[in-house]
Every structure is written in structure tokens, then in C-alpha cells.
Design a protein around this motif. Structure first.
Motif: not given
Length: 264
Positions: A2-17, A51-56, A94-96, A102-104
Motif C-alpha cells: 500500500t501507499a503507506s507501506s515502508p520502502r523495500r530495499p532495491l536490489i540490482g541482480v545481474t543477468a546473462g544473455r 541488470l543486463a550487460p550495458q554501458d557502465p 567478456p562484455e558481461r 565495473d558494477l562491483y
């Protein structure tokens, strides 16, 4: 939520192709990550962005995340960390590799917690200047062959580690790998080993909080506490990973830990 619920942590998760193998989109390029990671993090109370491979990403963009998970996948490109290719290497992206390294590094600079899983541990180890054991069990015959399918193995965990608070000091884990950390760089410390001597987990020795495991906790209901502890660590102002854990804390946590659930 709901609109009054606390904000949940936003976690970036890497992905392959991958290339879609069938259906209406057969032959088209796709972003791929197993749903197990998403489920485990959502059940621990987090929101997930893939988070898929992309520009840094810039440091400012990475700082918008509350945490980063580096997921499993194929081998790293050995030329990226100064080694030569071997016939036993699996196909690399190699791009991934470069995007995730770089993310790390950005995550370390801005201070958000990082969880590395299997390949993710290897990204962390090599990004910090370490190297890899290239082919198990050939390189370490006492290590079980977990390269063909998910395999249960026992590991010994340092009692003075955050990992021990989550899983205890001798958990059974689900491994699925043929490479592992070799030389450990100064910025990391090994906190779990297999009986063969292979390093099975790393934590940051200093600086921003990092935990990396050479297995797949997302496949194993027994590892729910690991994801819960990681998500808790991403809440701003909470006790960060990297602040040294005492044996007394591990003992107390073990008494509170629920009985192990069966594998999924």
C-alpha cells in the motif's frame, strides 16, 4: 504493497544473455537469469531490478541501489584477468564480465552491500586482483565433481564471520561449479572451505560489505537466512557486513535458527 507501506530495499541482480530457443521469438537475443534469485530476494523483503550487460553505470546511478547481487553463469573470459584460455573453459561473455566488474567496483566505492553467487564470487575475486582454480576436480582431486549438476557438499565456515551467523559453521550447500577462487587478494578474506582446501566463501576484509559464496543458495530453502541477512544489511543504518562477528554471536544465532527445510 500500500501507499503507506515502508520502502523495500532495491536490489540490482545481474543477468546473462542468450538466444531464445523456441516459440514466436526463436532466434532473438534475450536477457536471462533464473527466477530463483528473484524469488529468494522477494521472500526476504526486497524489490529486484534486473541488470543486463550495458554501458557502465556511474557511481551516482549505482548508489540508487540498496544492494547488488552478482549471479551465476558461465566462466569468465580468462584474458580479462591475465590468464590464457584452456580447453576446459566454458564459453565466456567478456562484455558481461566487464559490466559486472565495473558494477562491483562502483558498489565498493559507494558502500552498498554486495552478494556474489558462484560466478559472482569469481567476478569479485578477479576484480580485486585475485585469480581462479581453472578446472575442478582435475586441479584438486579431493574436491567433488559438481560441474555436471547441482551437488550437495559440506563446507566449514569461520565462526567469526557473517556467513556463520546466517548458516552456522558446517552447513550443507548446493554447489554447481568447475572453477573457484585461487589466490585471494588482500581486500578479501576466505571464510569457508571445502575439506579439499578449495575456498568456498569470501568476505570483504575492509571497506564496504561483501559476501561471496561458491555455491547456489538460491536453489536451497536451507539458505533463506543468507538472503534475509543480506537484505537486512542493505537497509540504511543497519549493522553492515564487514563489522567483525564474534563466536558468541554465532552461538546465539545458531540457537535461534529454525530447523533446516528440504531442498526446493
Amino acid at each position: 504493497m500500500t501507499a503507506s507501506s515502508p520502502r523495500r530495499p532495491l536490489i540490482g541482480v545481474t543477468a546473462g544473455r542468450m538466444v531464445m530457443p523456441g516459440g514466436a521469438w526463436a532466434g532473438h537475443p534475450a536477457v536471462a537469469v533464473t527466477e530463483h534469485y528473484v524469488r529468494a530476494l522477494r521472500e526476504a523483503g526486497a524489490r529486484v531490478v534486473i541488470l543486463a550487460p550495458q554501458d557502465p553505470w556511474s557511481d551516482t546511478e549505482v548508489a540508487e541501489l540498496d544492494g547488488l547481487v552478482l549471479t551465476g553463469g558461465n566462466d569468465l573470459d580468462p584474458t580479462g584477468w591475465g590468464a590464457e584460455a584452456l580447453p576446459t573453459d566454458l564459453p565466456a561473455d567478456p562484455e558481461r564480465d566487464a559490466f559486472e566488474a565495473d558494477l562491483y567496483r562502483a558498489a565498493r566505492r559507494v558502500g552498498i552491500p554486495v552478494l556474489g553467487i558462484c560466478r559472482g564470487l569469481q567476478i569479485i575475486a578477479t576484480a580485486e586482483g585475485g585469480d581462479l582454480v581453472r578446472h575442478l576436480p582435475a586441479d584438486v582431486p579431493a574436491h567433488p565433481d559438481s560441474s555436471q549438476r547441482p551437488t550437495e557438499v559440506e563446507v566449514d565456515v569461520d565462526a567469526a564471520s557473517d556467513l556463520a551467523l546466517a548458516l552456522g559453521t558446517r552447513p550443507t550447500v548446493t554447489a554447481y561449479h568447475h572453477q573457484a577462487a585461487g589466490r585471494i587478494p588482500d581486500g578479501l578474506r576466505p571464510v569457508a572451505h571445502h575439506a579439499s582446501g578449495v575456498v568456498m566463501a569470501l568476505e570483504s576484509a575492509e571497506g564496504s560489505p561483501v559476501l561471496a559464496v561458491q555455491w547456489h543458495p538460491e536453489l536451497d530453502r536451507r539458505a533463506e537466512a543468507l538472503f534475509a541477512r543480506f537484505v537486512d544489511s542493505t537497509i540504511r543504518g543497519s549493522r553492515p557486513w564487514g563489522e567483525r562477528t564474534t563466536t558468541d554471536q554465532v552461538t546465539a544465532a545458531s540457537k535461534r535458527r529454525a530447523p533446516l527445510a528440504p531442498l526446493v
